[in-house]
Design an enzyme around this catalytic site. Structure first.
Site, PDB file in Angstrom:
ATOM      1  CD  GLN A 158      27.541  61.816  64.723  1.00 29.41           C
ATOM      2  OE1 GLN A 158      26.615  61.238  64.173  1.00 29.41           O
ATOM      3  NE2 GLN A 158      28.039  61.395  65.888  1.00 29.41           N
ATOM      4  CG  HIS A 161      27.742  57.154  61.871  1.00 31.23           C
ATOM      5  ND1 HIS A 161      27.218  56.040  62.456  1.00 31.23           N
ATOM      6  CD2 HIS A 161      27.702  58.123  62.829  1.00 31.23           C
ATOM      7  CE1 HIS A 161      26.873  56.299  63.695  1.00 31.23           C
ATOM      8  NE2 HIS A 161      27.162  57.571  63.951  1.00 31.23           N
ATOM      9  CD  GLU A 227      21.188  62.053  62.174  1.00 31.06           C
ATOM     10  OE1 GLU A 227      20.880  60.961  62.696  1.00 31.06           O
ATOM     11  OE2 GLU A 227      22.134  62.164  61.369  1.00 31.06           O
ATOM     12  CG  HIS A 228      23.392  64.431  65.154  1.00 34.73           C
ATOM     13  ND1 HIS A 228      23.786  63.651  64.080  1.00 34.73           N
ATOM     14  CD2 HIS A 228      22.771  63.598  66.033  1.00 34.73           C
ATOM     15  CE1 HIS A 228      23.429  62.390  64.286  1.00 34.73           C
ATOM     16  NE2 HIS A 228      22.811  62.343  65.467  1.00 34.73           N
ATOM     17  CG  ASP A 261      25.454  59.119  68.518  1.00 38.79           C
ATOM     18  OD1 ASP A 261      24.373  59.486  68.019  1.00 38.79           O
ATOM     19  OD2 ASP A 261      26.566  59.345  67.989  1.00 38.79           O
ATOM     20  CG  HIS A 320     -22.691  65.794  54.585  1.00 37.65           C
ATOM     21  ND1 HIS A 320     -22.651  65.229  53.327  1.00 37.65           N
ATOM     22  CD2 HIS A 320     -21.434  65.654  55.101  1.00 37.65           C
ATOM     23  CE1 HIS A 320     -21.434  64.780  53.094  1.00 37.65           C
ATOM     24  NE2 HIS A 320     -20.670  65.018  54.153  1.00 37.65           N
TER      25      HIS A 320
END
Length: 332
Positions: A158, A161, A227-228, A261, A320
């Site tokens: 990761q 990236h 995230e992961h 992924d 109403h």
């Protein structure tokens, strides 16, 4: 879903797809045909009628999008494709570009860099978004029963990236942490994008966190909102039971994030930067809106009319109640 509250009183909930979406596929430091699939397929499953896709123009391909991206889009039947990237692409989707024939979309989805994530935050209110999917992050909870090389390889995967990617190990074993750090040096040095990886691992966003026990590790993970999230411990289910916040969770030594992924069947477009504390990963549900459809007949409305009248008076909104009593002969 249909709920009958009384005779003649029915509330239905239907799921309605948004009519038009803009899907973003990044292309700065890598090529992401997998992100085309992860964006497009859920939108198609949800029944979205109009799908536009954008990916950065590539100097190596005469200012067009990468041919692999174009090819996968074509295989999926997407023919509205724009060579544009970054924050500008998100703005174009949200507001439209008449000169290009680009109509505004109702929702923008897809991962990107920090500028893409920031742009998605800005356009909320003009259009919907999936989540702020910016620079990636991984958090691994591991004990001394885990394989240090497996953990190191997952952290490196990761970090590959982006220099801003976060790679975090949380463990209750100092000795295991040392073993992982040793393998990180080897893994980061030997792989192709070692300079980028080392920048990510050395950044303030990456860390090794020592905790007293795995319950504390779960607490840390929930605060982090990864995230992961990988769980590589003896009793993974016990740790999983304490997890509330994560984009996607990978259990055991043979469920690496790379599996998600590409080939697990889960989606890799996930909330980053702690967004998983309140947001979810991309799915068909991202492109659907629940709508409540109310059907009452005359007698069913008459039955609840006194309740409506009482509440409308209590809230000082008499019109109403009058909108109901008007249906039963009371006119001004």
């Amino acid at each position: 879903e249909r709920t009958v509250l009384a005779t003649g009183a029915v509330v239905e909930q239907r799921w309605q797809p948004v009519g038009r979406v803009g899907l973003y596929v990044p292309g700065g430091k890598a090529v992401y045909p997998s992100s085309v699939v992860m964006n497009v397929v859920p939108a198609q499953v949800a029944g979205v009628r109009s799908i536009a896709l954008a990916s950065p123009a590539q100097a190596a391909h005469a200012g067009r999008i990468h041919p692999t991206i174009a090819g996968v889009a074509a295989l999926l039947g997407i023919d509205e494709v724009y060579a544009m990237g970054g924050a500008g692409a998100i703005g174009a989707f949200a507001h439209g570009v008449p000169e290009l024939g680009l109509e505004p979309v109702q929702r923008v989805t897809g991962p990107g860099n920090v500028f893409v994530a920031a742009a998605k935050r800005v356009v909320q209110g003009v259009t919907g978004i999936d989540a702020e999917a910016g620079p990636t992050d991984i958090l691994v909870i591991a004990d001394d029963a885990a394989d240090a090389d497996f953990v190191a390889s997952d952290l490196v995967s990761q970090a590959e990236h982006d220099e801003l990617a976060a790679a975090v190990l949380v463990t209750d074993s100092a000795e295991f942490a040392e073993r992982v750090l040793e393998r990180l040096v080897v893994r980061a040095t030997e792989t192709r994008h070692s300079e980028r990886i080392r920048a990510a691992l050395d950044g303030a966003q990456s860390a090794v966190v020592l905790v007293d026990d795995l319950e504390q590790a779960a607490d840390f993970a929930n605060a982090f909102g990864a995230e992961h999230l990988e769980i590589q411990v003896r009793d993974a289910d016990a740790v999983l039971a304490g997890i509330e916040n994560a984009g996607a969770i990978f259990i055991g030594p043979y469920s690496p994030v790379s599996l998600g992924d590409y080939a697990a069947g889960s989606n890799h477009v996930l909330p980053t930067g702690g967004q998983s504390r309140h947001a979810a990963g991309l799915s068909a549900a991202t492109f659907l809106r629940p709508q409540q459809v109310v059907r009452y007949d005359e007698e069913a409305l008459r039955e609840v009319a006194p309740v409506i009248a009482t509440l409308s008076e209590e809230e000082d909104l008499p019109a109403h109640g009058e909108a109901v009593t008007a249906r039963f002969g009371e006119r001004r």
